[in-house]
Design an enzyme around this catalytic site. Structure first.
Site, PDB file in Angstrom:
ATOM      1  N   GLU A   1     -13.992 -99.561 -76.320  1.00  0.00           N
ATOM      2  CA  GLU A   1     -13.101 -98.459 -75.977  1.00  0.00           C
ATOM      3  C   GLU A   1     -11.965 -98.954 -75.087  1.00  0.00           C
ATOM      4  OE1 GLU A   1     -15.812 -95.656 -74.179  1.00  0.00           O
ATOM      5  OE2 GLU A   1     -17.045 -95.635 -75.995  1.00  0.00           O
TER       6      GLU A   1
ATOM      7  N   SER B   1     -17.717 -94.036 -78.944  1.00  0.00           N
ATOM      8  CA  SER B   1     -18.997 -93.936 -79.662  1.00  0.00           C
ATOM      9  C   SER B   1     -19.836 -95.156 -79.305  1.00  0.00           C
ATOM     10  CB  SER B   1     -18.746 -93.923 -81.180  1.00  0.00           C
ATOM     11  OG  SER B   1     -17.868 -92.901 -81.557  1.00  0.00           O
ATOM     12  N   GLU B   2     -20.437 -95.117 -78.133  1.00  0.00           N
ATOM     13  CA  GLU B   2     -21.099 -96.324 -77.624  1.00  0.00           C
ATOM     14  C   GLU B   2     -22.197 -96.842 -78.550  1.00  0.00           C
ATOM     15  OE1 GLU B   2     -20.278 -93.745 -75.788  1.00  0.00           O
ATOM     16  OE2 GLU B   2     -18.838 -94.610 -74.387  1.00  0.00           O
TER      17      GLU B   2
ATOM     18  N   ASP C   1     -23.671 -97.997 -67.130  1.00  0.00           N
ATOM     19  CA  ASP C   1     -24.270 -96.658 -67.162  1.00  0.00           C
ATOM     20  C   ASP C   1     -24.204 -96.068 -68.572  1.00  0.00           C
ATOM     21  OD1 ASP C   1     -24.022 -96.083 -63.880  1.00  0.00           O
ATOM     22  OD2 ASP C   1     -22.454 -97.331 -64.753  1.00  0.00           O
TER      23      ASP C   1
ATOM     24  N   HIS D   1     -21.671 -94.137 -62.503  1.00  0.00           N
ATOM     25  CA  HIS D   1     -20.729 -95.235 -62.772  1.00  0.00           C
ATOM     26  C   HIS D   1     -20.950 -96.435 -61.852  1.00  0.00           C
ATOM     27  CE1 HIS D   1     -18.585 -92.012 -64.864  1.00  0.00           C
ATOM     28  NE2 HIS D   1     -17.807 -92.904 -65.419  1.00  0.00           N
TER      29      HIS D   1
END
Ligand SMILES: Cc1ncc(C[n+]2csc(CCOP(=O)(O)OP(=O)(O)O)c2C)c(N)n1
Ligand SMILES: [Mg+2]
Lengths: 317, 331
Positions: free
Chosen positions: B29, B59-60, B85, B129
């Site tokens: 990303e 869209s990990e 995370d 995070h």
């Protein structure tokens, strides 16, 4: 109508059917090394029709119900049976079993035990085909249950966005374990579902191997030409339970009877007539298949068991 | 020797690997046009084009899945996941797919991919995070896990990770990107699975990795003023662990403290401590101590965050306690 294709589709379906029947038989005898085994009896036309439309350089990704894909793609019965028997001569050295059957030499990228888990892998194989221009198309089989997994949306969107050479073939057998298709999604049409991804969708009779072949050929051609993925919904039915432990109490005997009457093997014979597929053709196939299976079981029985010490092998490449 | 920032060293590794091997490509990303959330991939799009520097949708799971799939058929992808995370969204792909494929399929298919991500505190990034999640990955056989603490290691280890035929989880630290240090001009590769003795000493071995290495070296320097000699080991690769180097050091010092920024419970410190104790129980002069983050989520308030993660005082106290105890061996 292409006679050779028709015959070969029928033979492939028969081979899948009889192999899975034999697997169940051997399972009852306690010959299988694992308790995990899902058969696709009733769904053979989807695997046979789709794989017949593939070229040698193509890839496929498969599911927990993957014997049919494996056989239709040309996987060998000897080493397949050995794998199920837990023998070191098996495709996965006796440690993968039914649910992870794989043969990379035929472009088979693995049967997957995680529902939807291979959707991203199919996109990745397609991505590499696009980057390396290797002219391969990846066929991604999955059950309709997997359409509700998050990674399915992520992956189909990604493939559609980049026009990756991937073809999505949903084996819609109308149940994900006990969950009926109607109870799992508000949009049951694959034509409509595909619209949201900006790709063509097809609803095809998954009991008609020739119809599946046509749909798959068109989709694979499109993909190979760089026009991106297609979402094929093949409507089929699993004649038996989800696994051996499943008595299928969640569906009515009437429904089962109705659907079992739509057997892809009979449908094909009726459709093409005895002119194309004669009784003697079928008898010859039956005999050939029986011989292949006897040989496969013998190969598996005669093979050495996978040794416990091998569990430490291949963890890393 | 040229001085280089950690982030620039990572970029140099990517650049050199992509130049040398056309099967290497990067996806993730905001890695292309934007240059990466932490500017690691800046400029690579211009150099290599959008095919090999791929901006992906958010869209990990599919990013990691696509990296795995491409790796299975001949690519050598490097996927970037913006924060560790967010690796939680990719866990099936990492744990059930990447880590299992080679073994489960009987050694037929390799998965040569790198998942780069960054972790850690220091910026008040908050509970979602700032975590350090290395334990999740080292708990999975089949993965290699790397956590460089210096620009030179960031460069050498990333190159080794890309060249490795296994899935590698490459854990950068957000607090290290701007750190500058020497990186030799001649290209080199730093082997995975080899720890580095960053400072020699004789009284106690302090074992760490990633950003807490800075803390470890700081404390060692401070204690030198008090005539306490601390040997500092940088693990660098967390899976496989180079216990040989660790044990060689502890055999000499007979005391050990493990330091990390991840939470204490189930942390790597527990593993290292157990292995030291199992191997050297009779030589140890005191129990192995752990200094780690408190078992708490990280607050998005720098002052509170500091309270959760380990500090110099805690490390010094642990070392002092280690030095004060002499194991009474019952006979
Ligand atoms: C992620 C995940 N969730 C649940 C399961 C358990 N499970 C195995 S198969 C299955 C149903 C799958 O349905 P579908 O995708 O339609 O495939 P089918 O079994 O009908 O071929 C379930 C719930 C699993 N293996 N993986
Ligand atoms: Mg189903």
């Amino acid at each position: 109508m292409n006679r050779e294709l028709t015959k070969s589709l029928y033979r492939t379906m028969l081979l899948i059917r009889r192999t899975e029947e034999r697997i169940l038989e051997e399972m009852m005898k306690g010959k299988l090394a694992s308790t995990m085994c899902h058969v696709s009896i009733g769904q053979e036309a989807v695997a046979a029709g789709t794989c017949s439309a593939m070229q040698p350089q193509d890839y496929l990704t498969s599911t927990h119900r993957g014997h049919g894909h494996f056989i239709a793609r040309g996987g060998g019965l000897d080493r397949m049976m050995a794998e199920l028997f837990g023998k070191e001569t098996g495709y996965c050295k006796g440690r993968g079993g039914s649910m992870h059957i794989t043969d990379i030499s035929i472009g088979h990228l693995g049967a997957n035990g995680i529902v939807g888990g291979h959707l991203g892998i199919a996109a990745g194989a397609g991505l590499w085909s696009q980057i390396s221009k290797n002219n391969a198309v990846t066929v991604c089989f999955f059950g309709e249950g997997a359409t509700n997994e998050g990674i399915t949306h992520e992956s189909v969107n990604m493939s559609a966005l980049w026009k990756l050479p991937v073809v999505y073939v949903v084996e819609n057998n109308h149940y994900a374990m006990s969950l009926a298709w109607e109870r799992s999604t508000a949009q049951q049409s694959f034509i409509e579902k595909a619209k949201a991804y900006g790709i063509p969708g097809v609803d095809v009779d998954g009991q008609d191997a020739l119809a599946v072949y046509e749909a798959a050929s068109e989709a694979i051609d499109r993909a190979r030409k760089g026009e991106g993925p297609t979402l094929i919904g093949a409507h089929t039915y699993r004649f038996l339970g989800h696994s051996r432990a499943d008595p299928s109490k969640y569906r009515s005997p009437e429904e089962e009877e109705r659907e079992r009457a739509r057997d892809p093997l009979t449908i094909m014979r009726t459709k093409v007539g005895s002119d194309v597929l004669s009784d003697s053709d079928v008898e010859a196939y039956e005999a050939e298949v029986k011989q292949m299976l006897d040989a496969a079981v013998k190969f598996a029985e005669d093979s050495p068991l996978a040794q416990p010490s091998t569990v430490f092998e291949d963890i890393y490449a | 020797m040229p001085i280089m920032m950690y982030r620039d060293a990572l970029r140099r590794a990517l650049y050199e690997e992509m130049k040398a091997d056309p099967s290497v490509f990067v996806l993730g990303e905001d890695i292309g046009l934007y240059g990466g959330a932490y500017a690691v991939t800046k400029g690579l799009l211009e150099e290599f084009g959008p095919d090999r520097i791929r901006d992906t949708p958010m869209s990990e799971a599919a990013i990691v899945g696509a990296a795995i799939g491409a790796a299975m058929v001949g690519g050598r992808p490097v996927a970037e996941i913006m924060y560790v995370d967010f690796m939680t969204l990719t866990m099936d792909q990492v744990v059930n797919q990447a880590a299992k494929i080679h073994f489960m399929f009987g050694g037929q298919i390799k998965v040569p991919c790198v998942i780069r991500t960054q972790q850690g505190t220091g910026r008040g990034a908050g509970a979602q995070h700032s975590q350090s999640l290395e334990s999740w990955f080292i708990h999975t056989p089949g993965l290699k896990v790397v956590a460089p603490s210096t620009p030179a290691d960031a460069y050498g280890l990333l190159r080794a990770s890309i060249q490795d035929d296994n899935p590698v989880i490459f854990l950068e630290h957000k607090g290290l990107y701007a750190v500058k240090d020497e990186v030799p001009e001649e290209p080199f590769v730093t082997s995975l699975g080899v720890a580095d003795v960053r400072r020699t000493g004789s009284d106690v071995t302090l074992i760490s990795y990633s950003r807490t290495m800075q803390l470890a070296l700081e404390v060692a320097a401070q204690l030198e003023q008090r005539d306490i000699s601390v040997e500092v080991v940088d693990l660098r690769t967390l899976q496989p662990l180079d216990m040989e180097t660790v044990l060689r050091s502890v055999e000499k010092t007979r005391r050990a403290v493990v330091l990390h920024e991840a939470v204490m419970t189930g942390g790597l410190g527990a593993e290292v401590s157990a292995r030291i104790t199992e191997a050297l129980f009779h030589q140890l002069l005191s129990p192995v101590r752990r200094v780690a983050a408190a078992d708490a989520p990280l607050p998005a308030n720098v002052a509170l965050e500091k309270y959760v993660v380990p500090n110099a005082e805690q490390v010094i106290r642990a070392i002092e306690e280690t030095l004060a105890v002499k194991q009474q061996i019952a006979r």
